[in-house]
Every structure is written in C-alpha cells, then in structure tokens.
Design an enzyme around this catalytic site. Structure first.
Site, PDB file in Angstrom:
ATOM      1  N   GLY A  93     -28.551 -26.417 -21.572  1.00  0.00           N
ATOM      2  CA  GLY A  93     -28.133 -25.005 -21.523  1.00  0.00           C
ATOM      3  C   GLY A  93     -27.713 -24.631 -20.128  1.00  0.00           C
ATOM      4  O   GLY A  93     -27.431 -25.505 -19.307  1.00  0.00           O
ATOM      5  N   ASN A  94     -27.620 -23.350 -19.855  1.00  0.00           N
ATOM      6  CA  ASN A  94     -27.304 -22.897 -18.500  1.00  0.00           C
ATOM      7  C   ASN A  94     -27.959 -21.550 -18.244  1.00  0.00           C
ATOM      8  O   ASN A  94     -28.580 -20.979 -19.134  1.00  0.00           O
ATOM      9  CB  ASN A  94     -25.789 -22.860 -18.283  1.00  0.00           C
ATOM     10  N   TYR A  95     -27.819 -21.046 -17.020  1.00  0.00           N
ATOM     11  CA  TYR A  95     -28.566 -19.853 -16.609  1.00  0.00           C
ATOM     12  C   TYR A  95     -27.912 -18.531 -16.993  1.00  0.00           C
ATOM     13  O   TYR A  95     -28.367 -17.489 -16.563  1.00  0.00           O
ATOM     14  CB  TYR A  95     -28.760 -19.871 -15.087  1.00  0.00           C
TER      15      TYR A  95
END
Ligand code: CTP
Length: 403
Positions: free
Chosen positions: A208-210
């Site tokens: 995923g990512n932030y």
C-alpha cells in the site's frame, strides 16, 4: 435579501397548504418576486384570492384562462424562475414529478424549469413510509430535487409520526440561503477516486502507500458544495463521508477501483483521479497466511496494475473533463505535462514533493494546475480544503463560464 430573485411557489392539494401562505409571505417580505402555481386540488385547501393578494400576481392553476383563452406558458415560467419550491408536495405530486406525468400546470412548470427545485413533502405517516413514496423520493433526489424532509409530529389524521410539512421559516431559510449563494454545478455528476489502493499478498498483508485521502475528500466537499453529485470511489481510508449528494463506493485494490470507474464514467460529466493507485500488485495472492519459518528470503513477483486515469482518458467523450494529479520529485513540470498527454487528461494538478507543506499526510498543499490547452495556475500554499475549492472553481466553474 432576495430582491430581484424569482420564485415559483408550487402548491399541491394537502392540508399543509395553509402553511404555504406563511411561506409566501416570508418570500415576499424578503423582497422576492413570487409566482404561485397551484394544482386543482390545492384550490380546495386554500383560495387563490389569498395567494394572489399576498404575491401581487394572479395565481396560475390552469393551462388557459377560461374566458379569454389566454395560454399560460409553463416554459416561460420555468425559465423565469431562479428557484421552484413545491410546498406542500403531496404523495401524488411527488409521484407525478418522479414519472413526468404532466397533467397539471405545476408539473409542466416543473418539467420545463432549469431552476433549482425544492420540494417539501407533506402526507400521512403511512403514505410517507409506503414503498411507492420511498421509490419516488429516491428518484427525485437522483434527479437533483432538494427534498426538505417532513418532520415527525401530530398529523391531520390524528395519528402521530413523520409526514408533517417542515415549518415555513425553515423552508424559507433553506431556499434563501441557496438563492444567496447558488450552486453552479447543479445537475452535474463528477466521479472522483481517492485514497490509496491495497494489493493483497496474503489474507493479512498488502502492498500500500501513505495516502490519507484528505485531498480527494476536500475536493469532494467542494464539488458537493457547488451542487455537483459526486461518485466517490475510495480506497481504504479513515475518513467519514462528507455531507451532501455523495455516493461513496469503497474498494480495496486498483482492479476493483478500475471496475467501478469504468462503469460510472460514462454517466459522469467529468472525473478527477486523485487516488494514489499502487503501480504494481502481487502476481498472485496466497490463500492462507505465509509462514515465516518456511524461508529466510522470499521474492514477490509483481505485475503492473491497470492505469485508471489512462483508461478513462481512452473512454473520454469531448464533453467530459478529466483531471489527474502528479506527485513529482524532479523535472516536475515536464513530467506532469508528459503524464497529462499520455493519459489524455484535460488538467493536471502538480504537487512537488520538494515543496514544504505539500504531500500525503499533511493538511496543506501547494498545487500548480496545468491544462492541456496551456493554461498554468500557481496556487499558493493553502489548506487542502481551500485547495480543493480553488481546483473546482478553476477547472469546473470558470471553465464552464468561459465555454
Ligand atoms: N493513476 C491511475 N492509475 C494508476 C496510476 C496512476 O489512475 N495505476 C492516476 C493517479 O490517480 C494520478 C495520475 O494517474 O491522477 C498520476 O499518478 P502518478 O502515480 O503520479 O503517475 P504514474 O502514472 O503512476 O507514473 P509514475 O509513478 O511513474 O510517476
């Protein structure tokens, strides 16, 4: 306050019609010009003489004036209005509005108007709950009618429950506040992707990512405040859906996000791709949790995810506006313009990772808007809420005014 504003007040046949006299008085006192249109049944509850005395205009009820044969143009009336307020809206009037049954002057005016329409339903509690009314209500909302929901309380039937028309003062406040600050994107639908995507490795792990979704949600609020209906396709975020005409569809992976966007885009007037879509996903997702003791090193095979913005760019019709974001660390402008061309976008919002206060987790952003036709707008550092408003204004509202 409402000087110069034109209101069509539609009255249908319910006991709450007596309250419409108060509503009419409030509009007139605030300086609005009001044309009353009453249904044949409405006249059984309130006399046209009372209404015409207060509005200073003859009340319209029939398609023709009986003795002179003068035709009342519902088309002219519809175009004259800045707002149409149907109060009370009975179950029957709502059903006719929802289905386009144009058998009286009120409904023909409704079908002809380009103005914003408010409806304040009034009926008995069982009629209000009936599946037919529920269906019609949903359809009217989807058609962009602003429903001023009835209150719960004592009803004319002696029963008690939801169905009493909202008080005239509250209806007046809703309509007046809209007339004072109108919604230029009324009737428009915008699709928006927001948040990250999660690409599953096994049942408990993902790539995923932030991305927090904050920028996307700020744009959603701005679109909705401007009157647009928003289809919000949202990756996993921890944010409540803003108030307004917003359909939120939660997804997890890029492929799920793409499937929803492909389905919704043809029905939209434009799309904003705000999501931080994971570029790659594991080639396969393990069906049970991967165990640590099995191996000291593991290699994940990743496959490229579909490009949602580029897919919409290929589907785009000339009447649709497509907007993307670019988050760049170097050769910012050049890369952003390249991305806009590759994905067939009309606008790209560039945020540079080098700018202080711009990026994923913060509440501020510094955006440069660049259009395919060569317009460049440098927005200063501002809150994401303000940046969302500016983007909507520059891309969807000013653009519309120019065309
Ligand atoms: N985007 C998308 N689908 C993807 C990747 C990106 O819809 N699979 C959209 C983003 O929502 C954004 C724009 O494309 O509006 C640019 O995203 P970005 O991550 O900056 O671009 P990429 O095409 O992924 O290029 P790169 O990561 O190589 O810079």
């Amino acid at each position: 306050m409402l000087k110069g504003k034109h209101i069509v007040l539609g009255i249908s046949g319910g006991i709450a019609a007596y309250k419409s006299v108060m509503l009419l008085r409030l509009f007139v006192k605030a300086g609005a010009e009001v044309q009353v249109v009453i249904t044949p049944n409405g006249k059984e509850f309130i006399t046209p003489v009372t209404l015409s005395s207060l509005s200073g205009k003859p009340v319209i009820s029939d398609f023709f004036t009986a003795n002179t044969g003068e035709w009342h143009s519902h088309v002219d009336l519809g175009l004259w209005a800045d707002a149409m307020v149907i109060a009370p809206a009975t179950a029957s009037t709502m059903a006719k509005m929802a289905n386009g049954v144009a058998d009286n002057m009120l409904i023909t005016s409704y079908l002809s108007t380009r103005a914003k329409v408010f409806a304040a339903p009034a009926m008995d509690l069982d009629m209000w709950k009936h599946p037919s009314t529920v269906r019609n209500l949903a359809r009217l909302k989807a058609d962009g009618v602003d429903i001023i929901e009835p209150e719960a309380g004592e009803l004319a039937s002696g029963l008690s429950g939801k169905g009493r028309m909202e008080e005239p003062q509250n209806i007046f406040d809703r309509v007046a506040s809209w007339l004072v600050s109108p919604q230029p994107l009324l009737g428009k639908t915008v699709l928006l992707t927001a948040g990250p995507t999660y690409e599953n490795i096994d049942p408990v792990r993902f790539i995923g990512n932030y991305s927090s979704g904050k920028m996307g949600f700020a744009i959603v609020r701005a679109l909705s405040d401007a009157g647009a209906r928003v289809k919000l396709v949202c990756g996993p975020v921890n944010l409540p859906t803003p108030e307004g005409n917003i359909d939120r569809i939660d997804v997890v992976s890029a492929r799920e996000m793409l499937a929803v966007c492909e389905k919704e885009f043809p029905h939209a007037d434009g799309a904003i791709c705000c999501a931080a879509v994971a570029d790659y996903a594991p080639a396969s997702c393990a069906s049970s949790k991967m165990k640590r003791e099995k191996a000291d090193t593991i290699t994940l095979e990743l496959v490229k995810n579909p490009d949602i913005a580029a897919t919409l760019g290929k589907m785009k019709r000339p009447d649709q506006i497509l907007v993307g974001f670019a988050l760049e660390t170097d050769h910012e402008e050049e890369n952003a313009i390249g991305k806009m061309a590759r994905k067939n976008l009309d606008w790209i919002a560039l945020n540079s990772m080098r700018e202080k206060g711009a990026g994923f987790k913060v509440d501020t952003n510094k955006i440069t808007l660049i259009s395919a036709s060569g317009v460049r707008i440098d927005l200063p550092l501002m809150t994401k809420t303000e940046a969302g408003r500016k983007m909507v204004e520059k891309i969807f509202i000013d653009e519309k005014a120019d065309s």
